[in-house]
Design a protein around this motif. Structure first.
Motif, short mmCIF file in Angstrom:
data_model
loop_
_atom_site.label_atom_id
_atom_site.label_comp_id
_atom_site.label_asym_id
_atom_site.label_seq_id
_atom_site.Cartn_x
_atom_site.Cartn_y
_atom_site.Cartn_z
N VAL A 1 0.83 -1.21 0.00
CA VAL A 1 0.00 0.00 0.00
C VAL A 1 0.87 1.26 0.00
N ALA A 2 0.23 2.36 -0.45
CA ALA A 2 0.83 3.69 -0.30
C ALA A 2 -0.07 4.48 0.66
N ALA A 3 0.55 5.20 1.59
CA ALA A 3 -0.22 6.05 2.51
C ALA A 3 -0.19 7.48 1.99
N ILE A 4 -1.38 8.08 1.87
CA ILE A 4 -1.45 9.47 1.41
C ILE A 4 -2.13 10.32 2.48
N PHE A 5 -1.43 11.35 2.92
CA PHE A 5 -2.02 12.31 3.85
C PHE A 5 -2.62 13.45 3.04
N ASP A 6 -3.92 13.65 3.20
CA ASP A 6 -4.64 14.66 2.43
C ASP A 6 -5.11 15.72 3.43
N ILE A 7 -4.38 16.83 3.48
CA ILE A 7 -4.61 17.81 4.55
C ILE A 7 -5.39 19.01 4.01
N GLY A 8 -6.67 19.05 4.34
CA GLY A 8 -7.50 20.20 3.97
C GLY A 8 -7.50 21.20 5.11
N LYS A 9 -8.12 22.35 4.87
CA LYS A 9 -8.14 23.38 5.90
C LYS A 9 -8.95 22.89 7.12
N THR B 1 1.52 -0.72 12.43
CA THR B 1 1.11 -1.88 13.23
C THR B 1 0.07 -2.75 12.52
N LEU B 2 -0.44 -2.26 11.39
CA LEU B 2 -1.48 -3.05 10.68
C LEU B 2 -0.81 -4.22 9.97
N THR B 3 -1.14 -5.43 10.40
CA THR B 3 -0.36 -6.57 9.92
C THR B 3 -0.69 -6.99 8.49
N ASN B 4 -1.89 -6.64 7.99
CA ASN B 4 -2.22 -7.10 6.63
C ASN B 4 -1.77 -6.14 5.52
N TYR B 5 -1.05 -5.07 5.90
CA TYR B 5 -0.57 -4.14 4.86
C TYR B 5 0.93 -3.97 4.94
N VAL B 6 1.57 -3.86 3.78
CA VAL B 6 3.01 -3.56 3.75
C VAL B 6 3.15 -2.15 3.18
N LEU B 7 3.59 -1.21 4.00
CA LEU B 7 3.70 0.18 3.57
C LEU B 7 4.92 0.35 2.66
N LYS B 8 4.69 0.83 1.44
CA LYS B 8 5.76 0.98 0.46
C LYS B 8 6.12 2.45 0.22
N ALA B 9 5.10 3.32 0.30
CA ALA B 9 5.35 4.73 -0.08
C ALA B 9 4.42 5.65 0.69
#
Length: 453
Positions: free
Chosen positions: A3-11, A63-71
């Motif tokens: 998976v890729a984690a995306i932080f989407d920061i609105g006002k 800590t989420l075991t079913n996901y491998v963070l790639k980006a």
């Protein structure tokens, strides 16, 4: 799964998403964080609280075991600078772009640099005070020179969040190339005022949006993108035929990536802007405050007809109501001449509500007036370009009256309601595709609904 984690920061809304390799959202969290105030008591983003929230969410994801963070990547609202010293410590509050700008400071600045008209055309930036983020740096330097001395880097918000994870400071073309007063669009480089004011040494080098920075734990981290430019990425990847994207929310922004004619001063006065995409191509854009107007007028209608505020959600397009209203107003479809600036004022503000016999009729008239404004605004960016399609996303794409009237107003163009989950977050994930995702990008990321005219 990767998976890729995306932080989407609105006002107001802060969100984080995990996208799988097919760009489906498999996990998400969102929060509204309390604002703080700056030294003048003006509300602003609490950068410490935001920073902590980002780190907490990252720890949780790991800590989420079913996901491998790639980006990881970031898309955030624009026009906001974070100032850091050589240790990476934040030196000031994250000033709010809605804060009033001192008139005398503004006048001095434009007088020094050939006047508003010449400067605005060169930098494709209407004169917007604090919304021109470069003016925030200028103000900081003038008002607090001693503290400004300590600044190592001025970072736009997306690049600051990236810096938190990589400890590397960069600038990004989508943040710099958007009504900031920083970029000379004629020469495609920074405007020379930055050098004369001794600011350019405090701006870090550019980092390309499609490239990532490797962090300590082997993660690919993007340098972050301005959310408006990020939201257009899924469309430019999926469609090659010329189109305009009408992104609707509080602001309705018409974005045309196929119009590279330089902005004129007249267009700038009509709230046209130029954004730079992460590929460095310009996008001509026109803004209209129509989501905000819709909110004000639907409250007014609800009070007058004594119905719930969100009654409009149950009103559907009715051809007969529209033709009766047109007959009543002797209204040829478009355009009509007004004795006021139709881009600044919605004709509905001046209408007497007592002439409408029902809420439905009045609401149809409101939509006629809003679409009429929209046609003026969108035409500013369509002019002289070979646009074949208009994609509408956001709030108004779900409004059948808006969509039908818009399709009718553009008989030579195909009009579609486009829906896709979280366009700006998806754009930020797609931008860095080659760095984390071995699969090809599939072409069904966007659901389209065609409106006949």
């Amino acid at each position: 799964m990767n998976v890729a984690a995306i932080f989407d920061i609105g006002k107001t809304n802060k969100k984080v998403f995990l996208f799988d390799e097919n760009y489906k959202i498999v996990w998400e969290k969102s929060i509204n964080l309390d604002e703080t105030v700056d030294e003048d008591g003006f509300p602003c983003e609490d950068i410490e609280v935001l920073k902590n929230w980002v780190f907490e969410r990252l720890s949780e994801i790991k800590t989420l075991t079913n996901y491998v963070l790639k980006a990881i990547n970031f898309s955030t609202y624009g026009a906001s600078f974070v100032y850091i010293d050589k240790e990476g410590k934040v030196l000031t509050p994250l000033y709010n772009y809605l804060k009033d700008y001192p008139e005398d400071l503004k006048n001095d600045f434009y007088k020094k640099y050939k006047g508003e008209e010449v400067f605005a055309v060169k930098t494709a930036s209407p004169v917007l005070g604090s919304l021109n983020s470069g003016m925030q740096i200028y103000r900081f330097k003038e008002e607090k020179p001693d503290l400004f001395e300590k600044v190592k880097y001025c970072l736009h918000l997306p690049q600051f969040l990236s810096f938190l994870l990589t400890n590397e400071a960069y600038a990004d073309i989508t943040s710099v190339g958007c009504h900031t007063n920083l970029w000379n669009f004629k020469k495609m480089k920074y405007h020379k005022w930055l050098k004369s004011e001794g600011i350019s040494v405090k701006i870090p080098p550019f980092h390309y949006g499609k490239d990532t920075i490797k962090s300590q734990d082997g993660l690919a981290v993007g340098a972050g993108l301005h959310d408006s430019s990020s939201a257009i990425i899924p469309y430019t990847i999926n469609f090659t035929e010329p189109f305009v994207l009408l992104s609707t929310g509080t602001w309705s922004i018409s974005l045309n990536p196929f119009n590279n004619k330089p902005l004129t001063f007249e267009e700038l006065q009509h709230d046209c802007l130029c954004y730079l995409q992460y590929t460095e191509k310009p996008v001509k854009a026109a803004r209209l405050f129509s989501g905000n107007e819709h909110e004000i007028q639907t409250k007014r209608l609800a009070e007058h007809f004594n119905v719930p505020v969100d009654m409009f959600k149950d009103v559907y397009f009715d051809k007969n109501v529209v033709s009766n209203l047109r007959a009543l107003n002797f209204q040829i479809i478009y355009p009509k001449k007004y004795n006021f600036d139709i881009l600044k004022e919605c004709p509905f503000q001046k209408r007497e509500l007592s002439i409408f016999k029902s809420y439905e009729t009045a609401y149809h008239q409101l939509m006629l007036d809003l679409v009429e404004q929209q046609v003026f605004s969108t035409n500013l960016v369509i002019r002289n370009s070979p646009v074949k399609k208009i994609f509408v996303d956001g709030g108004f794409s779900k409004n059948s009256i808006f969509m039908n009237l818009l399709a009718e107003a553009f008989p030579d163009v195909e009009v579609y309601a486009a829906s896709m989950a979280q366009a700006s977050a998806l754009g930020a994930a797609l931008a860095i595709h080659q760095n984390w995702n071995p699969k090809p990008i599939q072409n069904d990321l966007i659901d389209l609904k065609f409106y006949k005219h």
